[in-house]
Design a protein around this motif. Structure first.
Motif, PDB file in Angstrom:
ATOM      1  N   SER A  32       1.332  -1.337   0.095  1.00  0.00           N
ATOM      2  CA  SER A  32      -0.415  -0.288   0.253  1.00  0.00           C
ATOM      3  C   SER A  32       0.946   1.148  -0.004  1.00  0.00           C
ATOM      4  O   SER A  32       2.071   1.425   0.893  1.00  0.00           O
ATOM      5  CB  SER A  32      -0.647  -0.001   1.131  1.00  0.00           C
ATOM      6  N   LYS A  33       0.092   2.580  -0.717  1.00  0.00           N
ATOM      7  CA  LYS A  33       1.042   3.435  -0.779  1.00  0.00           C
ATOM      8  C   LYS A  33       0.773   4.487   0.898  1.00  0.00           C
ATOM      9  O   LYS A  33       0.341   4.571   1.330  1.00  0.00           O
ATOM     10  CB  LYS A  33       0.809   4.190  -1.899  1.00  0.00           C
ATOM     11  N   LEU A  34       1.797   5.534   0.741  1.00  0.00           N
ATOM     12  CA  LEU A  34       2.186   5.549   1.934  1.00  0.00           C
ATOM     13  C   LEU A  34       1.406   7.086   1.766  1.00  0.00           C
ATOM     14  O   LEU A  34       2.635   7.061   0.695  1.00  0.00           O
ATOM     15  CB  LEU A  34       3.690   5.349   3.281  1.00  0.00           C
ATOM     16  N   TYR A  35       1.906   8.222   2.770  1.00  0.00           N
ATOM     17  CA  TYR A  35       1.180   9.420   2.014  1.00  0.00           C
ATOM     18  C   TYR A  35       2.005  10.027   3.498  1.00  0.00           C
ATOM     19  O   TYR A  35       1.730   9.932   4.863  1.00  0.00           O
ATOM     20  CB  TYR A  35      -0.173   9.992   1.748  1.00  0.00           C
ATOM     21  N   SER A  36       2.750  10.659   3.114  1.00  0.00           N
ATOM     22  CA  SER A  36       3.900  11.618   4.253  1.00  0.00           C
ATOM     23  C   SER A  36       3.681  13.445   4.076  1.00  0.00           C
ATOM     24  O   SER A  36       3.408  13.193   3.821  1.00  0.00           O
ATOM     25  CB  SER A  36       5.073  11.228   4.179  1.00  0.00           C
ATOM     26  N   CYS A  37       3.784  13.376   6.137  1.00  0.00           N
ATOM     27  CA  CYS A  37       4.012  14.849   5.959  1.00  0.00           C
ATOM     28  C   CYS A  37       5.582  14.986   5.712  1.00  0.00           C
ATOM     29  O   CYS A  37       5.901  14.841   6.317  1.00  0.00           O
ATOM     30  CB  CYS A  37       3.529  14.663   6.968  1.00  0.00           C
ATOM     31  N   SER A  38       4.626  16.406   5.108  1.00  0.00           N
ATOM     32  CA  SER A  38       6.108  16.696   4.431  1.00  0.00           C
ATOM     33  C   SER A  38       7.006  17.559   5.500  1.00  0.00           C
ATOM     34  O   SER A  38       7.542  18.276   6.254  1.00  0.00           O
ATOM     35  CB  SER A  38       5.673  17.429   3.068  1.00  0.00           C
ATOM     36  N   GLU A  39       6.021  18.210   6.576  1.00  0.00           N
ATOM     37  CA  GLU A  39       6.765  18.630   7.206  1.00  0.00           C
ATOM     38  C   GLU A  39       7.318  17.628   8.565  1.00  0.00           C
ATOM     39  O   GLU A  39       8.242  17.898   9.298  1.00  0.00           O
ATOM     40  CB  GLU A  39       5.633  19.050   9.034  1.00  0.00           C
ATOM     41  N   CYS A  40       6.975  17.078   9.260  1.00  0.00           N
ATOM     42  CA  CYS A  40       7.199  16.045   9.815  1.00  0.00           C
ATOM     43  C   CYS A  40       7.624  14.854  10.072  1.00  0.00           C
ATOM     44  O   CYS A  40       8.063  14.017  10.369  1.00  0.00           O
ATOM     45  CB  CYS A  40       5.942  16.029  11.363  1.00  0.00           C
ATOM     46  N   ARG A  41       7.690  14.163   8.699  1.00  0.00           N
ATOM     47  CA  ARG A  41       7.565  13.267   8.227  1.00  0.00           C
ATOM     48  C   ARG A  41       7.037  11.637   8.716  1.00  0.00           C
ATOM     49  O   ARG A  41       7.796  10.836   8.358  1.00  0.00           O
ATOM     50  CB  ARG A  41       9.285  12.576   8.482  1.00  0.00           C
ATOM     51  N   MET A  42       6.504  12.028   9.865  1.00  0.00           N
ATOM     52  CA  MET A  42       4.959  10.829   9.152  1.00  0.00           C
ATOM     53  C   MET A  42       4.662   9.970   8.051  1.00  0.00           C
ATOM     54  O   MET A  42       4.133  11.311   7.457  1.00  0.00           O
ATOM     55  CB  MET A  42       4.132  10.788  10.519  1.00  0.00           C
ATOM     56  N   ASN A  43       3.964   8.895   8.316  1.00  0.00           N
ATOM     57  CA  ASN A  43       3.805   8.434   7.061  1.00  0.00           C
ATOM     58  C   ASN A  43       2.008   8.105   7.746  1.00  0.00           C
ATOM     59  O   ASN A  43       2.328   7.471   8.174  1.00  0.00           O
ATOM     60  CB  ASN A  43       4.730   7.167   6.838  1.00  0.00           C
ATOM     61  N   TYR A  44       1.435   8.477   6.496  1.00  0.00           N
ATOM     62  CA  TYR A  44       0.771   7.262   6.167  1.00  0.00           C
ATOM     63  C   TYR A  44      -0.724   6.885   5.728  1.00  0.00           C
ATOM     64  O   TYR A  44       0.378   6.643   4.839  1.00  0.00           O
ATOM     65  CB  TYR A  44      -0.817   8.946   6.793  1.00  0.00           C
ATOM     66  N   ARG A  45      -1.638   6.135   6.069  1.00  0.00           N
ATOM     67  CA  ARG A  45      -1.837   4.874   4.914  1.00  0.00           C
ATOM     68  C   ARG A  45      -3.072   6.008   4.109  1.00  0.00           C
ATOM     69  O   ARG A  45      -3.357   5.804   3.207  1.00  0.00           O
ATOM     70  CB  ARG A  45      -2.490   4.015   5.634  1.00  0.00           C
ATOM     71  N   ASP A  46      -3.912   7.071   5.478  1.00  0.00           N
ATOM     72  CA  ASP A  46      -4.402   7.748   5.167  1.00  0.00           C
ATOM     73  C   ASP A  46      -4.498   9.187   4.508  1.00  0.00           C
ATOM     74  O   ASP A  46      -3.784   9.878   4.973  1.00  0.00           O
ATOM     75  CB  ASP A  46      -5.918   7.828   5.749  1.00  0.00           C
ATOM     76  N   PRO A  47      -4.635   9.488   2.838  1.00  0.00           N
ATOM     77  CA  PRO A  47      -4.021  10.815   2.417  1.00  0.00           C
ATOM     78  C   PRO A  47      -4.651  11.590   3.033  1.00  0.00           C
ATOM     79  O   PRO A  47      -4.154  13.056   3.253  1.00  0.00           O
ATOM     80  CB  PRO A  47      -4.445  10.931   1.114  1.00  0.00           C
ATOM     81  N   LYS A  48      -5.698  12.012   3.898  1.00  0.00           N
ATOM     82  CA  LYS A  48      -6.673  12.673   4.759  1.00  0.00           C
ATOM     83  C   LYS A  48      -5.828  12.889   5.442  1.00  0.00           C
ATOM     84  O   LYS A  48      -5.700  14.560   6.211  1.00  0.00           O
ATOM     85  CB  LYS A  48      -8.026  12.770   4.386  1.00  0.00           C
TER      86      LYS A  48
END
Ligand SMILES: [Zn+2]
Length: 44
Positions: free
Chosen positions: A2-18
């Motif tokens: 599954s694709k992960l979406y990351s926060c460009s500020e804190c570099r955390m990764n999420y499965r949900d783009p929202k």
């Protein structure tokens, strides 16, 4: 895989783009992490 979406500020990764977007907005605004958001983060 599954694709992960990351926060460009804190570099955390999420499965949900929202959630990733929410995190990015929060990080930019408050310069800190929101526990309600980062509990959705994935560590891979
Ligand atoms: Zn963030």
């Amino acid at each position: 895989m599954s694709k992960l979406y990351s926060c460009s500020e804190c570099r955390m990764n999420y499965r949900d783009p929202k959630i990733a977007r929410k995190c990015r907005e929060w990080c930019k605004k408050y310069r800190s992490c929101n526990l309600e958001i980062i509990k959705h983060a994935v560590n891979e």
